[in-house]
Design a protein around this motif. Structure first.
Motif, PDB file in Angstrom:
ATOM      1  N   LYS A 146       0.836  -1.211   0.000  1.00  0.00           N
ATOM      2  CA  LYS A 146       0.000   0.000   0.000  1.00  0.00           C
ATOM      3  C   LYS A 146       0.867   1.256   0.000  1.00  0.00           C
ATOM      4  CE  LYS A 146      -4.226  -1.608   0.030  1.00  0.00           C
ATOM      5  NZ  LYS A 146      -5.198  -1.286  -1.034  1.00  0.00           N
ATOM      6  N   LEU A 147       1.956   1.241   0.766  1.00  0.00           N
ATOM      7  CA  LEU A 147       2.846   2.402   0.795  1.00  0.00           C
ATOM      8  C   LEU A 147       3.440   2.689  -0.574  1.00  0.00           C
ATOM      9  CD1 LEU A 147       4.649   1.962   4.211  1.00  0.00           C
ATOM     10  CD2 LEU A 147       3.224   3.910   3.507  1.00  0.00           C
ATOM     11  N   GLN A 148       3.680   1.642  -1.366  1.00  0.00           N
ATOM     12  CA  GLN A 148       4.227   1.841  -2.710  1.00  0.00           C
ATOM     13  C   GLN A 148       3.231   2.551  -3.625  1.00  0.00           C
ATOM     14  OE1 GLN A 148       5.631  -1.981  -4.068  1.00  0.00           O
ATOM     15  NE2 GLN A 148       7.444  -1.888  -2.788  1.00  0.00           N
ATOM     16  N   GLN A 149       1.959   2.562  -3.242  1.00  0.00           N
ATOM     17  CA  GLN A 149       0.939   3.252  -4.033  1.00  0.00           C
ATOM     18  C   GLN A 149       0.870   4.751  -3.723  1.00  0.00           C
ATOM     19  OE1 GLN A 149      -2.887   1.179  -4.239  1.00  0.00           O
ATOM     20  NE2 GLN A 149      -1.841  -0.677  -3.560  1.00  0.00           N
ATOM     21  N   ILE A 150       1.613   5.171  -2.707  1.00  0.00           N
ATOM     22  CA  ILE A 150       1.709   6.590  -2.374  1.00  0.00           C
ATOM     23  C   ILE A 150       3.008   7.106  -2.968  1.00  0.00           C
ATOM     24  CG2 ILE A 150       1.842   8.297  -0.524  1.00  0.00           C
ATOM     25  CD1 ILE A 150       0.432   6.256   1.308  1.00  0.00           C
ATOM     26  N   ALA A 151       2.934   8.205  -3.703  1.00  0.00           N
ATOM     27  CA  ALA A 151       4.135   8.767  -4.325  1.00  0.00           C
ATOM     28  C   ALA A 151       5.184   9.052  -3.250  1.00  0.00           C
ATOM     29  CB  ALA A 151       3.793  10.043  -5.078  1.00  0.00           C
ATOM     30  N   PRO A 152       6.452   8.769  -3.533  1.00  0.00           N
ATOM     31  CA  PRO A 152       7.510   8.964  -2.533  1.00  0.00           C
ATOM     32  C   PRO A 152       7.621  10.398  -2.022  1.00  0.00           C
ATOM     33  CG  PRO A 152       8.373   7.861  -4.489  1.00  0.00           C
ATOM     34  CD  PRO A 152       6.957   8.245  -4.784  1.00  0.00           C
ATOM     35  N   ASP A 153       7.138  11.364  -2.804  1.00  0.00           N
ATOM     36  CA  ASP A 153       7.225  12.766  -2.400  1.00  0.00           C
ATOM     37  C   ASP A 153       5.865  13.347  -2.010  1.00  0.00           C
ATOM     38  OD1 ASP A 153       6.126  12.725  -4.917  1.00  0.00           O
ATOM     39  OD2 ASP A 153       7.373  14.342  -5.706  1.00  0.00           O
ATOM     40  N   GLU A 154       4.889  12.482  -1.754  1.00  0.00           N
ATOM     41  CA  GLU A 154       3.551  12.931  -1.344  1.00  0.00           C
ATOM     42  C   GLU A 154       3.449  12.826   0.187  1.00  0.00           C
ATOM     43  OE1 GLU A 154      -1.170  12.139  -2.254  1.00  0.00           O
ATOM     44  OE2 GLU A 154       0.305  10.728  -3.011  1.00  0.00           O
ATOM     45  N   PHE A 155       3.589  13.959   0.850  1.00  0.00           N
ATOM     46  CA  PHE A 155       3.627  13.981   2.307  1.00  0.00           C
ATOM     47  C   PHE A 155       2.369  14.613   2.879  1.00  0.00           C
ATOM     48  CE2 PHE A 155       8.090  14.235   0.866  1.00  0.00           C
ATOM     49  CZ  PHE A 155       8.503  13.001   1.343  1.00  0.00           C
ATOM     50  N   TRP A 156       1.988  14.152   4.074  1.00  0.00           N
ATOM     51  CA  TRP A 156       0.888  14.710   4.854  1.00  0.00           C
ATOM     52  C   TRP A 156      -0.473  14.544   4.182  1.00  0.00           C
ATOM     53  CZ3 TRP A 156       3.057  15.098   9.334  1.00  0.00           C
ATOM     54  CH2 TRP A 156       4.371  15.559   9.460  1.00  0.00           C
ATOM     55  N   GLN A 157      -0.617  13.531   3.339  1.00  0.00           N
ATOM     56  CA  GLN A 157      -1.883  13.270   2.641  1.00  0.00           C
ATOM     57  C   GLN A 157      -2.352  11.844   2.965  1.00  0.00           C
ATOM     58  OE1 GLN A 157      -3.464  15.712   0.506  1.00  0.00           O
ATOM     59  NE2 GLN A 157      -1.953  16.903   1.647  1.00  0.00           N
ATOM     60  N   PRO A 158      -3.036  11.632   4.081  1.00  0.00           N
ATOM     61  CA  PRO A 158      -3.434  10.284   4.494  1.00  0.00           C
ATOM     62  C   PRO A 158      -4.319   9.582   3.458  1.00  0.00           C
ATOM     63  CG  PRO A 158      -3.809  11.870   6.266  1.00  0.00           C
ATOM     64  CD  PRO A 158      -3.471  12.657   5.037  1.00  0.00           C
ATOM     65  N   LYS A 159      -4.096   8.281   3.323  1.00  0.00           N
ATOM     66  CA  LYS A 159      -4.870   7.438   2.400  1.00  0.00           C
ATOM     67  C   LYS A 159      -5.531   6.320   3.201  1.00  0.00           C
ATOM     68  CE  LYS A 159      -2.860   9.543  -1.122  1.00  0.00           C
ATOM     69  NZ  LYS A 159      -3.231  10.911  -1.250  1.00  0.00           N
ATOM     70  N   VAL A 160      -6.818   6.137   3.002  1.00  0.00           N
ATOM     71  CA  VAL A 160      -7.564   5.098   3.704  1.00  0.00           C
ATOM     72  C   VAL A 160      -7.223   3.737   3.103  1.00  0.00           C
ATOM     73  CG1 VAL A 160      -9.864   4.234   4.306  1.00  0.00           C
ATOM     74  CG2 VAL A 160      -9.448   6.712   4.195  1.00  0.00           C
ATOM     75  N   ILE A 161      -6.893   2.775   3.990  1.00  0.00           N
ATOM     76  CA  ILE A 161      -6.606   1.406   3.524  1.00  0.00           C
ATOM     77  C   ILE A 161      -7.564   0.385   4.120  1.00  0.00           C
ATOM     78  CG2 ILE A 161      -4.176   1.887   3.060  1.00  0.00           C
ATOM     79  CD1 ILE A 161      -3.568   0.252   5.674  1.00  0.00           C
ATOM     80  N   GLY A 162      -8.399   0.821   5.076  1.00  0.00           N
ATOM     81  CA  GLY A 162      -9.345  -0.104   5.679  1.00  0.00           C
ATOM     82  C   GLY A 162     -10.311   0.613   6.600  1.00  0.00           C
ATOM     83  N   ASP A 163     -11.374  -0.096   6.942  1.00  0.00           N
ATOM     84  CA  ASP A 163     -12.401   0.438   7.831  1.00  0.00           C
ATOM     85  C   ASP A 163     -12.587  -0.515   8.995  1.00  0.00           C
ATOM     86  OD1 ASP A 163     -13.570   2.768   6.163  1.00  0.00           O
ATOM     87  OD2 ASP A 163     -13.491   1.094   4.757  1.00  0.00           O
ATOM     88  N   LEU A 164     -12.835   0.048  10.174  1.00  0.00           N
ATOM     89  CA  LEU A 164     -13.038  -0.731  11.385  1.00  0.00           C
ATOM     90  C   LEU A 164     -14.146  -0.044  12.176  1.00  0.00           C
ATOM     91  CD1 LEU A 164     -11.968  -2.984  13.349  1.00  0.00           C
ATOM     92  CD2 LEU A 164     -10.491  -1.211  14.303  1.00  0.00           C
ATOM     93  N   ASN A 165     -15.363  -0.618  12.122  1.00  0.00           N
ATOM     94  CA  ASN A 165     -16.526   0.023  12.734  1.00  0.00           C
ATOM     95  C   ASN A 165     -16.622   1.446  12.198  1.00  0.00           C
ATOM     96  OD1 ASN A 165     -17.272  -2.296  14.280  1.00  0.00           O
ATOM     97  ND2 ASN A 165     -15.589  -1.817  15.667  1.00  0.00           N
ATOM     98  N   ASN A 166     -16.609   2.456  13.031  1.00  0.00           N
ATOM     99  CA  ASN A 166     -16.687   3.842  12.563  1.00  0.00           C
ATOM    100  C   ASN A 166     -15.315   4.503  12.510  1.00  0.00           C
ATOM    101  OD1 ASN A 166     -19.498   3.838  12.225  1.00  0.00           O
ATOM    102  ND2 ASN A 166     -19.798   4.162  14.413  1.00  0.00           N
TER     103      ASN A 166
END
Length: 121
Positions: free
Chosen positions: A9-29
């Motif tokens: 999943k980390l490889q799907q985030i550009a190496p220079d893309e900082f401070w931009q959280p990406k959702v990888i899963g959901d747990l209840n709310n």
């Protein structure tokens, strides 16, 4: 109901893309997110929720009003609700976050670093 490989999943985030959280899963709310950090974030708090930071790669510092906590690979910190904090990463760092759906990364603080919600990878 499949396993999630954090490094893939980390490889799907550009190496220079900082401070931009990406959702990888959901747990209840809650949402489980990955984010790359580098440099200084903004001072902020979350009035209604705690926030978990698990360092996956690298290291960062969590700055509080009265002290600084170093967080290294394999370590985590939980920031209690209402506590002002500022993550600082002196080099590239990857972090897993667990926070309720709808939490804005900068809390009530508006900034150029305020990230869009619900971006999934």
């Amino acid at each position: 109901m499949h396993s999630i490989n954090l490094l893939d999943k980390l490889q799907q985030i550009a190496p220079d893309e900082f401070w931009q959280p990406k959702v990888i899963g959901d747990l209840n709310n809650y949402q489980i997110k990955l984010v790359r950090l580098q440099g200084e974030f903004v001072w902020h708090d979350h009035a209604d929720t705690d926030e978990l930071f698990l360092c996956v790669e690298g290291e960062f510092e969590m700055h509080y009003q009265d002290h600084i906590e170093a967080v290294r690979t394999g370590e985590m910190v939980v920031v209690p609700k209402g506590v002002a904090h500022k993550p600082v990463a002196h080099g590239p760092c990857s972090v897993l976050l667990i926070e309720p759906v709808g939490v804005v990364n900068t809390g009530a603080t508006q900034s150029d670093l305020t990230a869009p919600q619900d971006v999934r990878i």
